[in-house]
Design an enzyme around this catalytic site. Structure first.
Site, PDB file in Angstrom:
ATOM      1  N   THR A 107       0.831  -1.201   0.000  1.00 45.87           N
ATOM      2  CA  THR A 107       0.000   0.000   0.000  1.00 45.87           C
ATOM      3  C   THR A 107       0.868   1.255   0.000  1.00 45.87           C
ATOM      4  O   THR A 107       1.886   1.326   0.685  1.00 45.87           O
ATOM      5  CB  THR A 107      -0.928   0.043   1.225  1.00 45.87           C
ATOM      6  OG1 THR A 107      -0.128   0.034   2.412  1.00 45.87           O
ATOM      7  CG2 THR A 107      -1.867  -1.144   1.231  1.00 45.87           C
ATOM      8  N   SER A 108       0.468   2.255  -0.758  1.00 44.26           N
ATOM      9  CA  SER A 108       1.220   3.505  -0.849  1.00 44.26           C
ATOM     10  C   SER A 108       0.279   4.694  -0.709  1.00 44.26           C
ATOM     11  O   SER A 108      -0.841   4.669  -1.222  1.00 44.26           O
ATOM     12  CB  SER A 108       1.940   3.588  -2.200  1.00 44.26           C
ATOM     13  OG  SER A 108       2.509   4.875  -2.394  1.00 44.26           O
TER      14      SER A 108
END
Length: 470
Positions: A371-372
């Site tokens: 996840t970013s």
């Protein structure tokens, strides 16, 4: 030497045979900032990323859950504004707690976690791999974590009192993306078909409240709501306050004591050129909620009354607005040397000041994986074109491929926006109908001897020795 890894899990289970009207809950918070200059920042493994100042202070937030019938049956959960926890930090915290409380706390019922900010002071882990970029062990970083985490747990221990715990969950769609979408497509089609998104979008919220006539002072005159979607203000006892659910003048009012939010997003809104110590988006989200709860007002404005982009057109204003709040905590975390070199607050109660009457909000890490927070995607610095999706490179160089946050190129503003989106969702979940948590408190702690563990499938290690055996 055999490598041992520990796994600690808390369960607040709904059991049909054992139910509780509530739990005993203690909540504490303490400063863990540590050195803010001439120290490597932990997260990006960049030797030249040396701290040159402070963006936001770092905190440890501790929660103790105990059973009313047996208060020694308790579990401690700590969320620290740090890249991760450390085995050595855990060992030292356990020694401090056991010296004070005996066998009440130990490795089996204390879980320390980090938000995974990539800009906390480095050098607090005891293993070589993690101390290469920090050029060794940094005692100042280590001591700040041990002292602060111990203080937070002690504060929580001191204010354990009856509380109700409830759970809410919902999707937050605009605060994370998959940073490796090509790799995700390598998963089997039937597995990908099980999910709506290519990354986890779920925020879970644990809501901690208490019932008290004290809450009525501020709640008086506010509209009651049988759906439990409380309107919140601040009472003399601190925290969020809601009107009674029945509208009766004799009803007991509900006060909020704290929350724990779990949402999967890397704390990498501040990129690897950032020179300042910061809690990044999760640290900022926690301070947004806590600052709102601390305001002496009878009506709490909705955190998301406007869009995040509109709120942070001038990002500097955001950080200035929480400066006073941060300074208050910095004043209560001044330490002096105590007996046997143990670092203690200048006032033994100072670091815990407000723990019993202050709303504490932790934004913990979830299934963070790929996840970013750089929701605009990854682009090449030299051309401005999207990076090679399969290799995350630009002309064969990964150094030129950089993720863009929602306010790119201003990472400070992007941090504020992702923080605001998490805070907005947490507030939404707090206000909606939630499921009461009941049942016995249980936990499991297991040491695994990895040198004697056989794995059926393995590949060569990218770095170091492979644990797998044929």
């Amino acid at each position: 030497m055999a490598q041992k890894y520990s796994l600690l899990v808390l369960a607040l289970a709904v059991l049909p045979t054992i139910t509780h009207a509530g739990y005993l809950v203690g909540i504490g918070k303490a400063d863990i900032t540590g050195p803010v200059a001439d120290v490597n920042l932990m997260g990006y493994a960049m030797p030249l990323q040396i701290a040159r100042g402070l963006h936001t202070r770092l905190f440890a937030r501790a929660y103790i859950f105990a059973e009313p019938e047996n208060d020694r049956r308790r579990f401690v959960y700590v969320v620290s504004d740090a890249c991760m926890s450390s085995q050595l930090v855990t060992m030292r915290v356990m020694q401090r707690l056991q010296a004070t409380y005996g066998d009440v706390y130990g490795a089996d019922n204390v879980l320390l976690s980090g938000t995974h900010t990539h800009a906390s002071p480095a050098g607090f882990l005891q293993y070589l791999l993690y101390t290469i970029t920090s050029l060794g062990f940094v005692k100042e970083s280590f001591d700040a974590l041990v002292d602060g985490i111990t203080e937070a747990i002690s504060a929580a221990h001191d204010n354990i009192s009856p509380a109700e715990v409830s759970w809410a969950s919902g999707d937050l769609l605009d605060a994370n993306i998959n940073r490796s979408p090509t790799a995700y497509l390598a998963n089997p089609a039937h597995e990908r078909a099980l999910y709506q998104h290519d990354v986890d979008k779920t925020m879970d919220l644990l809501r901690i409240t208490k019932q008290s006539p004290e809450c009525r002072q501020v709640a008086a005159g506010m509209n009651s709501d049988a759906s439990h979607a409380h309107k919140f203000g601040r009472g003399s006892n601190g925290g969020y306050v809601g009107s009674d659910v029945s509208g009766s003048s004799s009803s007991v009012y509900v006060c909020g004591r704290g929350m724990i939010s779990w949402f999967p997003v890397h704390c990498t809104s501040m990129n690897n050129t950032n020179p300042f110590v910061t809690g990044d988006n999760k640290g900022a989200a926690a301070q947004l909620i806590e600052r709102a709860a601390a305001k002496p007002q009878t009506a709490l404005p909705t955190v998301g009354a406007h869009t995040a982009e509109q709120a942070y057109t001038h990002p500097t204003t955001f950080w200035q607005s929480i400066l006073e709040y941060l300074q208050k905590w910095s004043r209560t975390s001044i330490r002096r040397q105590g007996p046997a070199g143990v670092s203690t607050p200048s006032n033994p109660r100072a670091a815990n000041q407000g723990a019993a009457d202050m709303f504490v909000a932790a934004f913990a890490q979830s299934s963070v994986g790929d996840t970013s927070p750089n929701v605009l995607g990854a682009y090449c610095l030299d051309t401005g074109e999207p990076c090679d999706m399969a290799k995350s490179t630009c002309g064969g160089r990964n150094e030129l491929c950089v993720g863009r946050g929602p306010a790119w190129p201003d990472d400070t503003a992007s941090t504020a926006i992702i923080a605001q989106r998490q805070a907005d969702k947490a507030m939404e979940l707090w206000q909606q109908r939630s499921v009461e948590v009941t049942g016995a408190i249980d936990y499991r702690h297991v040491y695994v001897n990895m040198s004697d563990t056989k794995v059926n499938r393995c590949t060569a290690a990218a770095l170091g020795l492979c644990w797998c055996t044929a």
